[in-house]
Design a protein around this motif. Structure first.
Motif, short mmCIF file in Angstrom:
data_model
loop_
_atom_site.label_atom_id
_atom_site.label_comp_id
_atom_site.label_asym_id
_atom_site.label_seq_id
_atom_site.Cartn_x
_atom_site.Cartn_y
_atom_site.Cartn_z
N GLU A 19 -19.05 16.27 -16.35
CA GLU A 19 -18.46 16.29 -17.69
C GLU A 19 -17.46 17.44 -17.83
OE1 GLU A 19 -21.19 17.43 -20.89
OE2 GLU A 19 -22.60 18.03 -19.33
N GLU A 20 -16.74 17.46 -18.94
CA GLU A 20 -15.72 18.49 -19.17
C GLU A 20 -16.37 19.83 -19.50
OE1 GLU A 20 -12.20 18.08 -19.00
OE2 GLU A 20 -12.96 16.32 -17.93
N TRP A 21 -16.03 20.83 -18.70
CA TRP A 21 -16.48 22.20 -18.96
C TRP A 21 -15.27 23.03 -19.38
CZ3 TRP A 21 -21.09 25.00 -16.54
CH2 TRP A 21 -22.20 24.13 -16.45
N LEU A 22 -15.54 24.26 -19.82
CA LEU A 22 -14.45 25.14 -20.20
C LEU A 22 -13.49 25.32 -19.03
CD1 LEU A 22 -16.38 27.88 -22.24
CD2 LEU A 22 -14.97 26.01 -23.12
N LYS A 23 -12.21 25.29 -19.33
CA LYS A 23 -11.18 25.40 -18.29
C LYS A 23 -10.35 26.66 -18.53
CE LYS A 23 -10.56 20.37 -17.87
NZ LYS A 23 -11.27 19.95 -19.08
N PRO A 24 -9.63 27.10 -17.51
CA PRO A 24 -9.51 26.54 -16.16
C PRO A 24 -10.73 26.87 -15.31
CG PRO A 24 -8.18 28.53 -16.34
CD PRO A 24 -8.72 28.26 -17.71
N TYR A 25 -10.97 26.05 -14.27
CA TYR A 25 -12.10 26.24 -13.38
C TYR A 25 -11.74 27.27 -12.31
CZ TYR A 25 -13.59 21.75 -15.39
OH TYR A 25 -13.95 20.73 -16.25
N THR A 26 -12.60 28.26 -12.14
CA THR A 26 -12.35 29.31 -11.14
C THR A 26 -12.12 28.72 -9.75
OG1 THR A 26 -13.67 30.93 -12.38
CG2 THR A 26 -13.33 31.37 -10.04
N ALA A 27 -12.97 27.79 -9.34
CA ALA A 27 -12.86 27.21 -7.99
C ALA A 27 -11.48 26.62 -7.74
CB ALA A 27 -13.95 26.16 -7.78
N LEU A 28 -10.93 25.93 -8.75
CA LEU A 28 -9.60 25.33 -8.61
C LEU A 28 -8.51 26.40 -8.60
CD1 LEU A 28 -9.65 22.11 -10.83
CD2 LEU A 28 -9.58 22.24 -8.34
N ARG A 29 -8.65 27.38 -9.47
CA ARG A 29 -7.64 28.44 -9.55
C ARG A 29 -7.56 29.22 -8.24
NH1 ARG A 29 -3.79 27.94 -11.27
NH2 ARG A 29 -3.23 30.06 -11.92
N LEU A 30 -8.68 29.43 -7.57
CA LEU A 30 -8.67 30.17 -6.31
C LEU A 30 -7.89 29.42 -5.23
CD1 LEU A 30 -12.29 31.64 -6.17
CD2 LEU A 30 -10.18 32.78 -6.86
N GLU A 31 -7.85 28.10 -5.34
CA GLU A 31 -7.07 27.30 -4.39
C GLU A 31 -5.59 27.26 -4.79
OE1 GLU A 31 -8.81 23.43 -4.32
OE2 GLU A 31 -10.71 24.12 -3.46
N GLU A 32 -5.33 27.31 -6.09
CA GLU A 32 -3.95 27.17 -6.59
C GLU A 32 -3.15 28.48 -6.58
OE1 GLU A 32 -5.15 23.63 -9.81
OE2 GLU A 32 -4.89 25.72 -10.43
N LEU A 33 -3.82 29.59 -6.84
CA LEU A 33 -3.12 30.87 -7.02
C LEU A 33 -2.20 31.27 -5.86
CD1 LEU A 33 -5.86 32.94 -8.89
CD2 LEU A 33 -3.61 32.33 -9.78
N PRO A 34 -2.66 31.16 -4.60
CA PRO A 34 -1.76 31.55 -3.51
C PRO A 34 -0.46 30.74 -3.50
CG PRO A 34 -4.01 31.40 -2.71
CD PRO A 34 -4.00 30.82 -4.09
N LYS A 35 -0.54 29.48 -3.87
CA LYS A 35 0.65 28.61 -3.91
C LYS A 35 1.58 29.02 -5.05
CE LYS A 35 -2.06 24.76 -2.05
NZ LYS A 35 -3.33 25.50 -1.98
N GLU A 36 1.05 29.77 -6.03
CA GLU A 36 1.85 30.24 -7.16
C GLU A 36 2.37 31.65 -6.94
OE1 GLU A 36 -0.75 29.84 -10.52
OE2 GLU A 36 -1.07 27.69 -10.18
N GLY A 37 2.12 32.17 -5.74
CA GLY A 37 2.64 33.51 -5.41
C GLY A 37 1.64 34.64 -5.59
N VAL A 38 0.43 34.32 -6.02
CA VAL A 38 -0.61 35.35 -6.15
C VAL A 38 -1.32 35.47 -4.81
CG1 VAL A 38 -2.75 36.03 -7.30
CG2 VAL A 38 -0.92 34.95 -8.62
#
Length: 343
Positions: free
Chosen positions: A262-281
């Motif tokens: 079900e929908e939990w509070l976002k953004p999800y940490t697990a997803l952000r950890l995968e996305e951040l390097p691609k965003e320059g972090v």
């Protein structure tokens, strides 16, 4: 310490299995997940879901996760809570006990130990070690403490310390415990909070018309904020960042430990950890302010699995800032709050 103090203190934390053995982990998960404030489905459905599907599947995996972080003296969460108890006790004349919402030491044992100090005890002050209000943390701790208190018919008064998410002493202790880690070069500081189903936000909203319904609801004044986890974690992050002088573009917030589909509070940490390097972090600092003591969710989920995910996604450096644990300013804050409640 005055053995006959009229007031006793209980520091209450979430809890942990007694060992990393699968039966102990299974027992703990059953108690934890069957709590109607954690998974708030009707009882029979919850029973079938938890005991029939989730726990049999999850217990062996959780046992392996606990083995990765288990200390010689036992569960890090329990060991650190005992260390906090000892540190606080050194500065207080009132006897201090600890209790766990799930597992051991139990709430009843904490009450009974205080009565051994003084059978004529007049008041017990309970400090739930949860900075923010949530049904599945602060509320269930308080309601469980009340239920045991009423069932046993204790005569002493029971006083609860409210959530302290914006208390200046908590913010100061949190900020100063983080400050040494900010000396290194970093691209972003990520505040990762324990997640909750979005349904819990609307359910805890006394107005029934604010949380997740009003645009930018967490920053629009409302009585709902007193029991709104999402608002409170935003507030903590903003106050800590301000205290540390971190510009808004250099920090972000996310939610971890999602369970189910079900929908939990976002953004999800697990997803952000995968996305951040691609965003320059590429250089990340991460801190978990929902926890005052390091535990499975910080030591394994973030410091081990989160780090692995971030680096595998292209990140260069990943530093988890420890919880406050027994930082001197955190101990001072707890002592100050409890001392102020003496009558």
């Amino acid at each position: 310490m005055e053995a006959k103090s009229d007031i006793g203190i209980i520091l209450m934390n979430l809890g942990s299995p007694d060992s990393t053995a699968v039966p102990d982990v299974k027992r703990y998960l059953n108690e934890f997940l069957m709590d109607e404030r954690v998974i708030d489905y009707p009882y029979l459905f919850r029973l079938l879901l938890i005991k029939g599907i989730i726990v049999p599947k999850r217990a062996p995996n959780s046992a392996e996760a606990y083995k990765k972080i288990w200390w010689k003296d036992g569960s890090p969460l329990v060991v650190l809570t005992k260390q906090l108890q000892n540190a606080v006790q050194n500065d207080l004349s009132m006897p201090v006990e600890i209790a766990m919402r799930y597992g051991n030491p139990s709430q009843e044992s904490a009450y009974e130990n205080l009565l051994k100090h003084n059978p004529a005890l007049k008041e017990v002050i309970l400090l739930p070690l949860y900075p923010h209000y949530a049904m599945s943390s602060y509320e269930t701790a308080v309601e469980h403490a009340k239920a045991v208190y009423q069932k046993k018919g204790y005569r002493f008064k029971l006083t609860m310390v409210p959530p302290f998410y914006s208390e200046p002493d908590y913010i100061n202790a949190m900020a100063e415990s983080m400050r040494p880690y900010l000396q290194q070069d970093y691209d972003q500081l990520l505040f990762s909070y324990h997640g909750l189903p979005e349904r819990h936000m609307t359910k805890a909203d006394p107005t029934h018309k604010h949380c997740l319904q009003v645009n930018d609801c967490c920053h629009v004044d409302s009585p709902a904020h007193a029991t709104c986890y999402r608002h409170q974690v935003f507030k903590t992050s903003e106050l800590v960042a301000e205290k540390l002088g971190i510009p808004r573009e250099k920090w972000a917030l996310s939610f971890q430990s999602r369970l189910g589909r079900e929908e939990w509070l976002k953004p999800y940490t697990a997803l952000r950890l995968e996305e951040l390097p691609k965003e320059g972090v590429k250089k990340l600092l991460i801190v978990c302010p929902a926890f005052v003591s390091d535990c499975l969710e910080t030591l394994e989920e973030i410091a081990m699995e989160g780090k692995k995910s971030f680096l595998a996604s292209g990140g260069d450096s990943f530093t988890m800032i420890p919880c406050m644990n027994i930082h001197p300013l955190w101990v001072q804050a707890v002592v100050k709050w409890l001392s102020a409640l003496q009558h």
